[in-house]
Design a protein around this motif. Structure first.
Motif, PDB file in Angstrom:
ATOM      1  N   MET A  57       0.826  -1.197   0.000  1.00 42.34           N
ATOM      2  CA  MET A  57       0.000   0.000   0.000  1.00 42.34           C
ATOM      3  C   MET A  57       0.863   1.250   0.000  1.00 42.34           C
ATOM      4  O   MET A  57       1.914   1.285   0.633  1.00 42.34           O
ATOM      5  N   THR A  58       0.398   2.247  -0.729  1.00 39.07           N
ATOM      6  CA  THR A  58       1.017   3.567  -0.710  1.00 39.07           C
ATOM      7  C   THR A  58      -0.044   4.562  -0.276  1.00 39.07           C
ATOM      8  O   THR A  58      -1.167   4.530  -0.764  1.00 39.07           O
ATOM      9  N   ARG A  59       0.306   5.440   0.645  1.00 34.47           N
ATOM     10  CA  ARG A  59      -0.596   6.489   1.106  1.00 34.47           C
ATOM     11  C   ARG A  59       0.112   7.819   0.920  1.00 34.47           C
ATOM     12  O   ARG A  59       1.238   7.997   1.387  1.00 34.47           O
ATOM     13  N   LEU A  60      -0.546   8.744   0.217  1.00 33.81           N
ATOM     14  CA  LEU A  60       0.041  10.051  -0.089  1.00 33.81           C
ATOM     15  C   LEU A  60      -0.924  11.161   0.290  1.00 33.81           C
ATOM     16  O   LEU A  60      -2.136  10.943   0.336  1.00 33.81           O
ATOM     17  N   PHE A  61      -0.375  12.351   0.505  1.00 36.31           N
ATOM     18  CA  PHE A  61      -1.194  13.548   0.603  1.00 36.31           C
ATOM     19  C   PHE A  61      -0.615  14.560  -0.365  1.00 36.31           C
ATOM     20  O   PHE A  61       0.584  14.861  -0.317  1.00 36.31           O
ATOM     21  N   LEU A  62      -1.468  15.089  -1.241  1.00 33.79           N
ATOM     22  CA  LEU A  62      -1.047  16.097  -2.215  1.00 33.79           C
ATOM     23  C   LEU A  62      -1.570  17.459  -1.798  1.00 33.79           C
ATOM     24  O   LEU A  62      -2.724  17.588  -1.402  1.00 33.79           O
ATOM     25  N   GLY A  63      -0.734  18.470  -1.882  1.00 33.96           N
ATOM     26  CA  GLY A  63      -1.159  19.831  -1.564  1.00 33.96           C
ATOM     27  C   GLY A  63      -0.700  20.249  -0.186  1.00 33.96           C
ATOM     28  O   GLY A  63       0.146  19.624   0.433  1.00 33.96           O
ATOM     29  N   GLU A  64      -1.292  21.351   0.278  1.00 32.25           N
ATOM     30  CA  GLU A  64      -0.929  21.886   1.585  1.00 32.25           C
ATOM     31  C   GLU A  64      -1.353  20.917   2.680  1.00 32.25           C
ATOM     32  O   GLU A  64      -2.478  20.447   2.703  1.00 32.25           O
ATOM     33  N   PHE A  65      -0.432  20.638   3.588  1.00 33.69           N
ATOM     34  CA  PHE A  65      -0.665  19.632   4.626  1.00 33.69           C
ATOM     35  C   PHE A  65      -0.398  20.249   5.988  1.00 33.69           C
ATOM     36  O   PHE A  65       0.710  20.663   6.281  1.00 33.69           O
ATOM     37  N   ASP A  66      -1.430  20.321   6.819  1.00 36.35           N
ATOM     38  CA  ASP A  66      -1.306  20.828   8.188  1.00 36.35           C
ATOM     39  C   ASP A  66      -1.582  19.659   9.133  1.00 36.35           C
ATOM     40  O   ASP A  66      -2.728  19.311   9.392  1.00 36.35           O
ATOM     41  N   GLU A  67      -0.518  19.042   9.609  1.00 39.70           N
ATOM     42  CA  GLU A  67      -0.631  17.844  10.434  1.00 39.70           C
ATOM     43  C   GLU A  67      -1.449  18.079  11.705  1.00 39.70           C
ATOM     44  O   GLU A  67      -2.127  17.177  12.188  1.00 39.70           O
ATOM     45  N   SER A  68      -1.433  19.297  12.226  1.00 38.74           N
ATOM     46  CA  SER A  68      -2.148  19.567  13.476  1.00 38.74           C
ATOM     47  C   SER A  68      -3.669  19.546  13.290  1.00 38.74           C
ATOM     48  O   SER A  68      -4.401  19.373  14.257  1.00 38.74           O
ATOM     49  N   HIS A  69      -4.158  19.723  12.066  1.00 45.34           N
ATOM     50  CA  HIS A  69      -5.601  19.727  11.803  1.00 45.34           C
ATOM     51  C   HIS A  69      -6.016  18.574  10.892  1.00 45.34           C
ATOM     52  O   HIS A  69      -7.018  18.664  10.197  1.00 45.34           O
ATOM     53  N   PHE A  70      -5.268  17.487  10.904  1.00 48.87           N
ATOM     54  CA  PHE A  70      -5.536  16.399   9.969  1.00 48.87           C
ATOM     55  C   PHE A  70      -5.742  15.080  10.691  1.00 48.87           C
ATOM     56  O   PHE A  70      -5.051  14.767  11.641  1.00 48.87           O
ATOM     57  N   SER A  71      -6.691  14.305  10.188  1.00 53.15           N
ATOM     58  CA  SER A  71      -6.921  12.954  10.683  1.00 53.15           C
ATOM     59  C   SER A  71      -7.397  12.104   9.509  1.00 53.15           C
ATOM     60  O   SER A  71      -8.313  12.505   8.780  1.00 53.15           O
ATOM     61  N   PHE A  72      -6.780  10.934   9.301  1.00 52.91           N
ATOM     62  CA  PHE A  72      -7.206  10.050   8.230  1.00 52.91           C
ATOM     63  C   PHE A  72      -8.661   9.616   8.421  1.00 52.91           C
ATOM     64  O   PHE A  72      -9.403   9.446   7.464  1.00 52.91           O
ATOM     65  N   GLU A  73      -9.080   9.453   9.662  1.00 57.50           N
ATOM     66  CA  GLU A  73     -10.415   8.967   9.952  1.00 57.50           C
ATOM     67  C   GLU A  73     -11.502   9.998   9.659  1.00 57.50           C
ATOM     68  O   GLU A  73     -12.628   9.644   9.321  1.00 57.50           O
ATOM     69  N   THR A  74     -11.201  11.283   9.804  1.00 52.35           N
ATOM     70  CA  THR A  74     -12.224  12.313   9.622  1.00 52.35           C
ATOM     71  C   THR A  74     -12.030  13.143   8.362  1.00 52.35           C
ATOM     72  O   THR A  74     -12.761  14.114   8.159  1.00 52.35           O
ATOM     73  N   TRP A  75     -11.094  12.786   7.507  1.00 55.63           N
ATOM     74  CA  TRP A  75     -10.828  13.569   6.290  1.00 55.63           C
ATOM     75  C   TRP A  75     -12.072  13.603   5.402  1.00 55.63           C
ATOM     76  O   TRP A  75     -12.661  12.572   5.099  1.00 55.63           O
ATOM     77  N   ALA A  76     -12.480  14.802   4.975  1.00 58.15           N
ATOM     78  CA  ALA A  76     -13.667  14.961   4.136  1.00 58.15           C
ATOM     79  C   ALA A  76     -13.345  15.650   2.814  1.00 58.15           C
ATOM     80  O   ALA A  76     -14.246  16.005   2.064  1.00 58.15           O
ATOM     81  N   GLY A  77     -12.064  15.847   2.517  1.00 57.86           N
ATOM     82  CA  GLY A  77     -11.673  16.529   1.294  1.00 57.86           C
ATOM     83  C   GLY A  77     -11.481  15.577   0.131  1.00 57.86           C
ATOM     84  O   GLY A  77     -12.021  14.470   0.100  1.00 57.86           O
ATOM     85  N   ASP A  78     -10.689  15.999  -0.853  1.00 55.47           N
ATOM     86  CA  ASP A  78     -10.416  15.196  -2.050  1.00 55.47           C
ATOM     87  C   ASP A  78      -9.773  13.871  -1.660  1.00 55.47           C
ATOM     88  O   ASP A  78      -8.969  13.812  -0.727  1.00 55.47           O
ATOM     89  N   GLU A  79     -10.137  12.811  -2.411  1.00 58.48           N
ATOM     90  CA  GLU A  79      -9.599  11.500  -2.069  1.00 58.48           C
ATOM     91  C   GLU A  79      -9.651  10.558  -3.263  1.00 58.48           C
ATOM     92  O   GLU A  79     -10.629  10.527  -4.003  1.00 58.48           O
TER      93      GLU A  79
END
Length: 112
Positions: A57-79
């Protein structure tokens, strides 16, 4: 005007998966494969802000990434979620020129 999130889900078995995303894409890419890999265009690769590769498996994030406001479980943006057994995932932007394969290069060299 705010656009709706891009949500792409693809599954293949004996095939490569080619995905062309908009330049405005900012979010997660999850690629699973049993016998394959994830291949990114140079332009997509330049926007990767987070990358984690595990066994299949490969997991990536593209674009601006703010780790303090991010959670894989609650992500509601592009995917993008793509899964294939025997093949690779190819990711590029929708306005990039399509790469030419070996047959089109050979055909072009014969008739040019």
């Amino acid at each position: 005007m705010t656009r709706l999130p891009v949500k792409i889900k693809l599954t293949g078995y004996h095939s490569a998966i080619y995905i062309r995303i908009p330049r405005s894409f900012q979010g997660l890419v999850n690629a699973e494969y049993q016998y394959g890999s994830t291949k990114l265009s140079d332009e997509v690769r330049s926007r990767v802000r987070y990358s984690k590769e595990e066994e299949q498996m490969t997991r990536l994030f593209l674009g601006e990434f703010d780790e303090s406001h991010f959670s894989f479980e609650t992500w509601a943006g592009d995917e993008v979620n793509a899964k294939t057994t025997h093949g690779s995932l190819y990711l590029s932007y929708d306005d990039e020129p399509e790469p030419k394969g070996i047959f089109s290069r050979l055909w072009g060299s014969v008739f040019s």
